[in-house]
Structures are given as structure tokens and as C-alpha cells.
Scaffold this active site. Structure first.
Site, PDB file in Angstrom:
ATOM      1  N   ALA A   1      28.178  23.406  20.842  1.00 33.33           N
ATOM      2  CA  ALA A   1      29.206  24.002  21.703  1.00 33.33           C
ATOM      3  C   ALA A   1      28.559  24.774  22.857  1.00 33.33           C
ATOM      4  O   ALA A   1      28.983  24.663  24.015  1.00 33.33           O
ATOM      5  CB  ALA A   1      30.096  24.927  20.884  1.00 33.33           C
TER       6      ALA A   1
ATOM      7  N   GLN B   1      25.746  24.246  24.161  1.00 31.69           N
ATOM      8  CA  GLN B   1      25.109  23.312  25.109  1.00 31.69           C
ATOM      9  C   GLN B   1      26.055  22.976  26.265  1.00 31.69           C
ATOM     10  O   GLN B   1      25.615  22.784  27.394  1.00 31.69           O
ATOM     11  CB  GLN B   1      24.705  22.021  24.395  1.00 31.69           C
ATOM     12  CG  GLN B   1      23.501  22.198  23.473  1.00 31.69           C
ATOM     13  CD  GLN B   1      23.143  20.927  22.708  1.00 31.69           C
ATOM     14  OE1 GLN B   1      23.503  19.826  23.111  1.00 31.69           O
ATOM     15  NE2 GLN B   1      22.431  21.083  21.608  1.00 31.69           N
TER      16      GLN B   1
ATOM     17  N   HIS C   1      20.367  15.919  18.374  1.00 31.04           N
ATOM     18  CA  HIS C   1      21.676  15.384  17.984  1.00 31.04           C
ATOM     19  C   HIS C   1      22.166  14.526  19.146  1.00 31.04           C
ATOM     20  O   HIS C   1      21.885  14.832  20.322  1.00 31.04           O
ATOM     21  CB  HIS C   1      22.631  16.572  17.757  1.00 31.04           C
ATOM     22  CG  HIS C   1      23.824  16.280  16.912  1.00 31.04           C
ATOM     23  ND1 HIS C   1      24.000  15.109  16.204  1.00 31.04           N
ATOM     24  CD2 HIS C   1      24.935  17.025  16.640  1.00 31.04           C
ATOM     25  CE1 HIS C   1      25.147  15.163  15.540  1.00 31.04           C
ATOM     26  NE2 HIS C   1      25.729  16.318  15.790  1.00 31.04           N
TER      27      HIS C   1
HETATM   28  N1  NAD Z   1      21.303  23.477  11.906  1.00 26.40           N
HETATM   29  C1  NAD Z   1      20.460  22.496  11.600  1.00 26.40           C
HETATM   30  O1  NAD Z   1      19.621  22.620  10.726  1.00 26.40           O
HETATM   31  C2  NAD Z   1      20.491  21.193  12.382  1.00 26.40           C
HETATM   32  C3  NAD Z   1      19.968  20.027  11.804  1.00 26.40           C
HETATM   33  C4  NAD Z   1      19.824  18.886  12.593  1.00 26.40           C
HETATM   34  C5  NAD Z   1      20.255  18.921  13.916  1.00 26.40           C
HETATM   35  N2  NAD Z   1      20.809  20.046  14.436  1.00 26.40           N
HETATM   36  C6  NAD Z   1      21.189  20.078  15.847  1.00 26.40           C
HETATM   37  O2  NAD Z   1      20.293  20.963  16.498  1.00 26.40           O
HETATM   38  C7  NAD Z   1      20.966  21.629  17.577  1.00 26.40           C
HETATM   39  C8  NAD Z   1      20.881  23.133  17.383  1.00 26.40           C
HETATM   40  O3  NAD Z   1      21.661  23.452  16.243  1.00 26.40           O
HETATM   41  P1  NAD Z   1      21.493  24.814  15.420  1.00 26.40           P
HETATM   42  O4  NAD Z   1      22.329  24.655  14.169  1.00 26.40           O
HETATM   43  O5  NAD Z   1      20.080  25.153  15.264  1.00 26.40           O
HETATM   44  O6  NAD Z   1      22.201  25.825  16.407  1.00 26.40           O
HETATM   45  P2  NAD Z   1      22.728  27.311  16.143  1.00 26.40           P
HETATM   46  O7  NAD Z   1      24.181  27.315  15.930  1.00 26.40           O
HETATM   47  O8  NAD Z   1      21.874  27.917  15.079  1.00 26.40           O
HETATM   48  O9  NAD Z   1      22.496  28.001  17.582  1.00 26.40           O
HETATM   49  C9  NAD Z   1      21.263  27.944  18.257  1.00 26.40           C
HETATM   50  C10 NAD Z   1      21.143  29.009  19.309  1.00 26.40           C
HETATM   51  O10 NAD Z   1      22.191  28.958  20.254  1.00 26.40           O
HETATM   52  C11 NAD Z   1      22.279  30.255  20.826  1.00 26.40           C
HETATM   53  N3  NAD Z   1      23.556  30.360  21.529  1.00 26.40           N
HETATM   54  C12 NAD Z   1      24.794  30.181  21.022  1.00 26.40           C
HETATM   55  N4  NAD Z   1      25.720  30.339  21.981  1.00 26.40           N
HETATM   56  C13 NAD Z   1      25.039  30.615  23.129  1.00 26.40           C
HETATM   57  C14 NAD Z   1      25.427  30.843  24.475  1.00 26.40           C
HETATM   58  N5  NAD Z   1      26.691  30.823  24.825  1.00 26.40           N
HETATM   59  N6  NAD Z   1      24.452  31.077  25.387  1.00 26.40           N
HETATM   60  C15 NAD Z   1      23.152  31.103  25.036  1.00 26.40           C
HETATM   61  N7  NAD Z   1      22.731  30.869  23.772  1.00 26.40           N
HETATM   62  C16 NAD Z   1      23.652  30.632  22.854  1.00 26.40           C
HETATM   63  C17 NAD Z   1      22.126  31.177  19.632  1.00 26.40           C
HETATM   64  O11 NAD Z   1      21.642  32.440  20.062  1.00 26.40           O
HETATM   65  C18 NAD Z   1      21.105  30.439  18.783  1.00 26.40           C
HETATM   66  O12 NAD Z   1      19.819  30.912  19.050  1.00 26.40           O
HETATM   67  C19 NAD Z   1      22.382  21.079  17.576  1.00 26.40           C
HETATM   68  O13 NAD Z   1      22.416  19.973  18.434  1.00 26.40           O
HETATM   69  C20 NAD Z   1      22.575  20.618  16.132  1.00 26.40           C
HETATM   70  O14 NAD Z   1      23.551  19.625  15.973  1.00 26.40           O
HETATM   71  C21 NAD Z   1      20.939  21.185  13.705  1.00 26.40           C
HETATM   72 MG    MG Z   2      24.888  17.680  12.132  1.00 22.10          MG
END
Ligand code: NAD
Ligand code: MG
Ligand code: XAI
Ligand code: MG
Length: 347
Positions: free
Chosen positions: A100, A102, A123
Site C-alpha cells: 500500500a 508503495q 512481490h
Molecule cells: N512480510 C514478509 O515477510 C513478505 C514476504 C514476501 C514478500 N513480501 C513483500 O515485501 C514487500 C514489503 O513487505 P513488508 O511486509 O516487509 O512491509 P511492511 O508492512 O513491514 O512495511 C515496510 C516498511 O514500509 C514503511 N512504510 C509504511 N508506510 C509508509 C509510508 N507511507 N511512507 C514511508 N514508509 C512507509 C514502514 O515504515 C516499514 O518500514 C511487499 O511487497 C510484500 O508483499 C513481504
Molecule cells: Mg504475500
């Protein structure tokens, strides 16, 4: 690439033997890898890449997560920056904000995607649903993904233990002619086990299905259903929890992980085996229509739309936390907390 027979279908895969870490280091030697976001994947990938000897910096807005990055050893002004500064310095931009966020930050990110830079995702969401996200990279940058198949927390833990989660990889745009080797090098660099190739659409479609299905949604649904039936029939919470969850995670799933379902069955009584072999089919028949409905909801982009719509509401975070609290405070997971506290290794 190695050719591996997956149950009768031969697929090309990349292993760490044929694409060793040394090669990944060489491919990425002149790159500054900027990990944008330090939530769940950010720390796992950034720390693994750093420990693998790659040139990594982190871009994170100030706050709790920034402080966590400092605590993890990232140095403000040297390897840790505000997002825009990291975007400016990075030559490979790892877009690891929540899907979101992003969308919200895209106009800023786009400004720093000058010719020859790379945009890396974990992703297929942002690109596949570009009509909804507005994420359309400039034509002169490389765009690829490496998607670890598991939580960033496990990615890091397994790396530290000398193991690795598998990842899929995909190239969406190859502007420089080197996108594919950079993509594979990044996937190896973040600590993956073996790599299988996909495309952005297939990655997001399978991923959304998996997490809503057996990996997270379906498993909780099946746990809750069995737990409730046991409780309605007079079984204690501890008995219901042990027979529904604890035995699965502590005893039986590790056996499945080690050597497959039949081997786990073979290590249970013949009574259990008879019952399991009889009952898995009715469970499959009962749930397959739900999985078909789920896949359709992913395919029609209803899941993506729901995720984007809800995530963009200002009160979404507290609502999400309230839902997680309800789950945590449900009788089944309260019983679970008590059961976990009694594990011998916790004393
Ligand atoms: N969570 C997982 O283990 C996992 C696994 C595989 C793939 N992914 C993918 O990896 C990507 C990252 O996912 P995630 O779960 O690590 O993300 P997350 O929800 O943990 O967020 C990551 C970061 O986004 C920042 N953030 C949120 N809103 C913001 C804003 N408005 N402005 C600036 N920064 C902001 C937060 O501070 C945080 O550091 C996504 O595309 C997800 O689908 C995640
Ligand atoms: Mg996923
Ligand atoms: C860890 C998962 C479930 O595999 C990932 O897809 C996510 O979205 O967090
Ligand atoms: Mg996933």
C-alpha cells in the site's frame, strides 16, 4: 540452469551451486543496493545482503523502525538514510515498503529512477495491478523481482542458521541487457535457497492465493473449526489446543518438512494412518470450492482492490490491530499461549 523433475514436470531452477555467492558479489560489485523500507522483508534482506558482502544501504523514515535499523547496526549518514537520500544514492532500489505504501511513495521513487538504475520488488503486486497502483517504471530502468517464499523473519533466522528460504524470480523489464543476472544475483544475495522462475502476474496470483489459503487463512479456519467442535463436545481448552495445533507444529509438521506427508503418516499409528487416509479426501472435497472461489477473487483483482482500498483508509492500522487482538484473545490462542509457556525449553 539445473533441470529438476518436480513430480513429473521438469523445471529449470537456479541453485547456489551454479550461481554461487562469489558470482553474485561479482555481478553486483559496482552497485549500491538501497533497501527502502525496514518492516519485515527489509531487515531480513538488508542484513543478509550485508553479511553476504554486498554494498547495502537502508532508506527508512524516522520513527520506531528507523531506531530498529540503528539497533541492528545500520549507521545514520553512512549506511542508513532518510528515504529520499537512499533513493538518490542507490543504483538498485529495493522497493520493500508495504504494498500500500508503495503506491503512496511512487511519485517520489520515480523521480530517482534515472537511466540504467534498477527497480527491485519482492512481490508482483505493484506492477501487475498498475491500473490500481499507478506504478509504471520509466522504460530505461531494469525492473525485476525476487520473492522469498516466507516471512522476512524466517529469511533472516534461516540465513543465520546457514539455511535458506526458496525464492521465485522474474524480470519484467530489461533495459540494460543485464537485468536477469542482476535479478538472480540479488535473489542469491538475500539468502535464498534455490530459485524458480516466474513472472510478475503468476507471482502475485499464487502468493495472494497461498497466504489467503493454506499458509495463513485456511489453516486458521480449519484450526478454529476443529477446536470449536472439540470444545462443544466437552473437551478442555488444553486438550482441544494440543490436539488441534500444538501437536501439529511441534511434532508432525517438522516430520512433513523433513520427509513428506507419507513419512509423517508412517511415523504415526496404523489407527491414525487409517483415519487420515480416509478423511483427507472429504476435507479436500469440502474445501476445494472455497479455494476455487478464492483463486477467482484473486484473478478478478477483487483481492487487490480490497487490500488497496482498506489500506488507504486512515483508521486501517488501528482496525487491523484490533482484529489481530481479537485473534490473540480468542480462547483457542489464549489456550495456545498457556500451552507455549509450559514447553520445557521455555523454563
Ligand atoms: N512480510 C514478509 O515477510 C513478505 C514476504 C514476501 C514478500 N513480501 C513483500 O515485501 C514487500 C514489503 O513487505 P513488508 O511486509 O516487509 O512491509 P511492511 O508492512 O513491514 O512495511 C515496510 C516498511 O514500509 C514503511 N512504510 C509504511 N508506510 C509508509 C509510508 N507511507 N511512507 C514511508 N514508509 C512507509 C514502514 O515504515 C516499514 O518500514 C511487499 O511487497 C510484500 O508483499 C513481504
Ligand atoms: Mg504475500
Ligand atoms: C510471508 C508471506 C505470507 O509468504 C508473504 O507473501 C507476505 O505477504 O507476507
Ligand atoms: Mg508469500
Amino acid at each position: 540452469m539445473a533441470q529438476i523433475n518436480f513430480g513429473g514436470t521438469v523445471e529449470d531452477v537456479v541453485t547456489r551451486e551454479e550461481f554461487p555467492l562469489e558470482k553474485a558479489r561479482q555481478v553486483l560489485s559496482d552497485q549500491t543496493i538501497a533497501v527502502i523500507g525496514y518492516g519485515v522483508q527489509g531487515p531480513g534482506q538488508a542484513l543478509n545482503m550485508k553479511d553476504n558482502g554486498l554494498n547495502v544501504i537502508v532508506g527508512q523514515r524516522k520513527g520506531k523502525t528507523y531506531d530498529k535499523a540503528v539497533a541492528d547496526g545500520w549507521v545514520p549518514g553512512e549506511t542508513l538514510f532518510e528515504i529520499e537520500e537512499a533513493l538518490e544514492k542507490g543504483t538498485i532500489i529495493c522497493y520493500l515498503l508495504s504494498d500500500a505504501a508503495q503506491i503512496e511513495l511512487w511519485p517520489t521513487v520515480k523521480k530517482y529512477l534515472t537511466a540504467g538504475k534498477s527497480l527491485y520488488f519482492s512481490h508482483g503486486f505493484g506492477i501487475t495491478y498498475k491500473e490500481k497502483t499507478g506504478i509504471v517504471p520509466p522504460a530505461d530502468v531494469d525492473v525485476f523481482l525476487a520473492a522469498p517464499k516466507g516471512s522476512g523473519t524466517s529469511l533472516r533466522r534461516l540465513f543465520v542458521e546457514g539455511k535458506g528460504l526458496n525464492s521465485s524470480f522474474a524480470v519484467y523489464q530489461d533495459a540494460t541487457g543485464t537485468a536477469r543476472e542482476k535479478c538472480i544475483a540479488m535473489a542469491i544475495g538475500v539468502g535464498s535457497g534455490y530459485l524458480f522462475e516466474t513472472d510478475f502476474y503468476k507471482e502475485v496470483t499464487s502468493d495472494l492465493t497461498g497466504e489467503r489459503g493454506t499458509l495463513m487463512g485456511a489453516i486458521q479456519g480449519i484450526f478454529a473449526a476443529q477446536y470449536e467442535v472439540l470444545r462443544e463436545n466437552g473437551h478442555s481448552p488444553s486438550e482441544a489446543f494440543n490436539e488441534t495445533v500444538e501437536e501439529l507444529t511441534q511434532s508432525l509438521m517438522p516430520l512433513v518438512a523433513e520427509n513428506g506427508m507419507d513419512w509423517m503418516y508412517a511415523n504415526c499409528s496404523t489407527t491414525a494412518q487409517r483415519g487420515a487416509l480416509d478423511w483427507w479426501k472429504p476435507f479436500k472435497e469440502a474445501t476445494k470450492p472455497v479455494f476455487a472461489k478464492l483463486y477467482d477473487s484473486v484473478k478478478t483483482q477483487a483481492e487487490a482492490a480490497r487490500s488497496i482500498d482498506l489500506n488507504s483508509q486512515p483508521d486501517y492500522r488501528p482496525k487491523l490491530e484490533a482484529e489481530l487482538k481479537d485473534l490473540r484473545e480468542s480462547e483457542m490462542w489464549q489456550a495456545g499461549a498457556a500451552v507455549r509457556s509450559l514447553r520445557p525449553e521455555r523454563n
